[in-house]
Scaffold this motif. Structure first.
Motif, PDB file in Angstrom:
ATOM      1  N   VAL A  88      -0.288  -7.178   4.491  1.00  0.00           N
ATOM      2  CA  VAL A  88      -0.672  -5.855   3.994  1.00  0.00           C
ATOM      3  C   VAL A  88       0.353  -4.881   4.568  1.00  0.00           C
ATOM      4  O   VAL A  88       0.483  -4.767   5.782  1.00  0.00           O
ATOM      5  N   GLU A  89       1.089  -4.202   3.709  1.00  0.00           N
ATOM      6  CA  GLU A  89       2.168  -3.379   4.253  1.00  0.00           C
ATOM      7  C   GLU A  89       2.144  -1.988   3.647  1.00  0.00           C
ATOM      8  O   GLU A  89       2.057  -1.820   2.434  1.00  0.00           O
ATOM      9  N   GLY A  90       2.207  -1.002   4.525  1.00  0.00           N
ATOM     10  CA  GLY A  90       2.259   0.384   4.086  1.00  0.00           C
ATOM     11  C   GLY A  90       3.678   0.766   3.723  1.00  0.00           C
ATOM     12  O   GLY A  90       4.641   0.218   4.271  1.00  0.00           O
ATOM     13  N   PHE A  91       3.770   1.700   2.798  1.00  0.00           N
ATOM     14  CA  PHE A  91       5.091   2.080   2.290  1.00  0.00           C
ATOM     15  C   PHE A  91       5.247   3.585   2.332  1.00  0.00           C
ATOM     16  O   PHE A  91       4.401   4.335   1.852  1.00  0.00           O
ATOM     17  N   TYR A  92       6.346   4.049   2.891  1.00  0.00           N
ATOM     18  CA  TYR A  92       6.651   5.478   2.888  1.00  0.00           C
ATOM     19  C   TYR A  92       8.094   5.597   2.432  1.00  0.00           C
ATOM     20  O   TYR A  92       8.995   5.000   3.028  1.00  0.00           O
TER      21      TYR A  92
ATOM     22  N   ILE B 255      -1.354   2.936   7.901  1.00  0.00           N
ATOM     23  CA  ILE B 255      -0.217   2.049   7.619  1.00  0.00           C
ATOM     24  C   ILE B 255       0.736   2.649   6.593  1.00  0.00           C
ATOM     25  O   ILE B 255       1.882   2.223   6.499  1.00  0.00           O
ATOM     26  N   ILE B 256       0.284   3.664   5.837  1.00  0.00           N
ATOM     27  CA  ILE B 256       1.144   4.216   4.773  1.00  0.00           C
ATOM     28  C   ILE B 256       2.243   5.084   5.382  1.00  0.00           C
ATOM     29  O   ILE B 256       3.422   4.762   5.277  1.00  0.00           O
ATOM     30  N   ALA B 257       1.846   6.177   6.034  1.00  0.00           N
ATOM     31  CA  ALA B 257       2.847   7.137   6.518  1.00  0.00           C
ATOM     32  C   ALA B 257       3.740   6.516   7.584  1.00  0.00           C
ATOM     33  O   ALA B 257       4.886   6.936   7.774  1.00  0.00           O
TER      34      ALA B 257
ATOM     35  N   ALA C 212       4.498   3.236   7.610  1.00  0.00           N
ATOM     36  CA  ALA C 212       5.099   2.010   7.055  1.00  0.00           C
ATOM     37  C   ALA C 212       4.848   0.816   7.973  1.00  0.00           C
ATOM     38  O   ALA C 212       5.764   0.109   8.384  1.00  0.00           O
ATOM     39  N   ILE C 213       3.577   0.606   8.255  1.00  0.00           N
ATOM     40  CA  ILE C 213       3.174  -0.485   9.159  1.00  0.00           C
ATOM     41  C   ILE C 213       2.875  -1.743   8.345  1.00  0.00           C
ATOM     42  O   ILE C 213       2.329  -1.672   7.254  1.00  0.00           O
ATOM     43  N   ARG C 214       3.235  -2.872   8.920  1.00  0.00           N
ATOM     44  CA  ARG C 214       2.927  -4.160   8.308  1.00  0.00           C
ATOM     45  C   ARG C 214       1.778  -4.814   9.081  1.00  0.00           C
ATOM     46  O   ARG C 214       1.838  -4.908  10.298  1.00  0.00           O
ATOM     47  N   VAL C 215       0.743  -5.226   8.362  1.00  0.00           N
ATOM     48  CA  VAL C 215      -0.396  -5.944   8.952  1.00  0.00           C
ATOM     49  C   VAL C 215      -0.385  -7.327   8.316  1.00  0.00           C
ATOM     50  O   VAL C 215      -0.490  -7.442   7.098  1.00  0.00           O
TER      51      VAL C 215
ATOM     52  N   VAL D  54       0.844  -1.194   0.000  1.00  0.00           N
ATOM     53  CA  VAL D  54       0.000   0.000   0.000  1.00  0.00           C
ATOM     54  C   VAL D  54       0.880   1.245   0.000  1.00  0.00           C
ATOM     55  O   VAL D  54       1.561   1.535   0.982  1.00  0.00           O
ATOM     56  N   CYS D  55       0.881   1.961  -1.111  1.00  0.00           N
ATOM     57  CA  CYS D  55       1.671   3.194  -1.141  1.00  0.00           C
ATOM     58  C   CYS D  55       0.778   4.420  -1.088  1.00  0.00           C
ATOM     59  O   CYS D  55       1.257   5.538  -0.933  1.00  0.00           O
ATOM     60  N   GLY D  56      -0.537   4.223  -1.205  1.00  0.00           N
ATOM     61  CA  GLY D  56      -1.442   5.360  -1.138  1.00  0.00           C
ATOM     62  C   GLY D  56      -2.882   4.892  -1.075  1.00  0.00           C
ATOM     63  O   GLY D  56      -3.179   3.719  -1.321  1.00  0.00           O
TER      64      GLY D  56
END
Lengths: 326, 326
Positions: free
Chosen positions: A259-263, B252-254, B256-259, A231-233
């Motif tokens: 599910v992983e967020g990216f910054y 999770i984006i800003a 950079a969290i992993r779920v 997830v980048c946005g």
């Protein structure tokens, strides 16, 4: 927003260690919207400060060093990094600027394919998505700055890749210019779940998410065991009073989905490797770039707003001094 | 549900490669609820088959081999694995059974601390959570079969750990018996966000989620950069007509969290290591176990239903033949 005209000295003020940059291209990116919302600055979990009313807003840009009192920079250097929505920026933390190594390529590329969106596509797809040859990859906002690159990197990695976009023109770009295996216009599909089943009868291994909301919810149902959602946005969400309520996250349990967020700032350590690799892909014709360029700082606000209705075709940027590089 | 009384032969039928198991303890686990919902079996992304009306439902259990035509098992072996809600099960795929190595410990532990919940706590916390010394860890459903172990493993790993549970009795258990640094009764907290801020003024590094829903939403706001959310269950959701709509996943984006979702069958390759390590912790007194045992197969349905209102204190299991091990 207002344009403020003022006169400044084109020198770093005496006694300061800083770099004075003439901005050439301003990048328009969805993250800027979030800085316009009110956050609790005392909360230690909030990453970046809100924009301050009355000050120039920040953005990523490509520029030329006009004056420097920092040992790493000299006048004439071409750089990219965080500056302001303005013609000249006095950068007080020059460590945040990156020198541009591939000046033989269009400078504007450092707002996109060789800048933050490029690093996001590269690091998020490879480090978070961890693609394997033959993986089924779905990319939303696929003709945008990041999506167009993810699709092409997925093909380089030997994946099967399908993209969604918001117009037939964009869908055509995905198939003819960026080499996606398939693509659809999400605005003309009435049942996104059925569309995804049709495009991915065996499910999705990697979803590269730039939109969030109902698209993410539909994708969750169609993910395969061990799938990855990078997830980048979540551009569909930034302008909503109340974000979409996601109902299918439970799917990640039985299918062991990540599910992983990216910054991108977390991945600046891979930037040098990325820049070289991506420059090669561009020169070899393995990666194609589509930009949406508007001219003049007056066009900057509308160009940002347009991102949220998908007006742009490709990477959105504002050329403010491309011909005046003295 | 109905109890069906029938007479069977205590032998594996001629010509079949199978194992006949006498069930001693039946495990009650939240995942069983999902098998009672209708899924599309033709969907390749659905992992496990639904329960079939008219057949004995499946469950994890501890049992004794009565007869075997499979080379790996002989009469008298103690095993755990997937059998039925019944006194005897003919296991047609004996590869799914595990032999019990630590017969010096209570056999019932193989429904919990040394079985699936134990492996879930161990592998999900260490492999998905990737704890570092000093990490701030939050555990929901913390007195349950998995949560009580996660909290104790977190202390072994040098973390600061806070648990939530649904009664003052359970909260007391967390603090006095399982060594949690802090704990609260979520039913008596009116503002979960404020409670989490009070318990974690610097944010949460690892959230071990067994409940999903509004708790997960509140936790997302309080996560730290680079945080990990290990999801092994969403028990608050399984009985809802319409699942809770999660609104804060954008966090999770800003940050950079992993779920990451966890399903124990993906981690059976670490079982042998886990069994030895956990048996040592138990013998050394580093891990304490609380079980909630009911007797007789007639008690099995109510024991399962009770999980969803938190009636159980500790690992819920049903003893159906603990004294009849001949």
């Amino acid at each position: 927003m207002e344009i403020v005209v003022d006169t400044i000295s084109l020198r770093v003020p005496a006694g300061q260690t800083a770099v004075l940059v003439k901005n050439l291209y301003l990048s328009r990116d969805p993250w800027m919207r979030d800085r316009m919302s009110k956050h609790d600055d005392s909360d230690p979990t909030v990453l970046a400060p809100d924009f301050v009313i009355g000050e120039a807003m920040v953005n990523l840009s490509v520029g030329k060093v006009i004056d420097s009192t920092h040992p790493d920079f000299t006048a004439g250097d071409l750089v990219w990094g965080m500056t302001g929505w303005e013609e000249y920026t006095l950068v007080m933390e020059p460590e945040s600027l990156k020198k541009i190594n591939h000046t033989e390529l269009p400078l504007s590329y450092y707002t996109g394919v060789l800048g933050m969106p490029g690093l996001t596509a590269y690091a998020c797809f490879f480090e978070v998505g961890k693609p394997k040859k033959g993986d089924f990859v779905f990319v939303s906002a696929a003709s945008g700055a990041v999506g167009q690159l993810v699709g092409q990197l997925a093909k380089i990695a030997g994946c099967y890749v399908v993209g969604s976009a918001g117009s037939d023109e964009k869908v055509s770009l995905l198939k003819t210019k960026f080499g996606f295996d398939d693509a659809f216009n999400y605005k003309s599909e009435t049942d996104l779940g059925a569309t995804l089943k049709r495009c991915f009868p065996d499910g999705i291994d990697i979803y590269f998410d730039s939109v969030g909301g109902a698209t993410l919810d539909a994708v969750l149902l169609q993910m395969r065991h061990g799938g990855r959602i990078a997830v980048c946005g979540m551009i569909s969400q930034y302008n909503l009073e109340q974000p979409y309520g996601l109902r299918n996250l439970y799917c990640i349990i039985a299918k062991a989905i990540r599910v992983e967020g990216f910054y991108f700032t977390f991945y600046m350590h891979v930037y040098a490797r990325f820049e070289e690799e991506m420059a090669c892909y561009i020169k070899d014709g393995k990666v194609t770039v589509v930009e949406d360029v508007v001219e003049g700082i007056d066009s900057a606000p509308a160009a940002l707003i347009g991102l949220f209705s998908g007006k742009n075709v490709g990477k959105q940027l504002v050329a403010i001094a491309c011909k005046g590089m003295s």
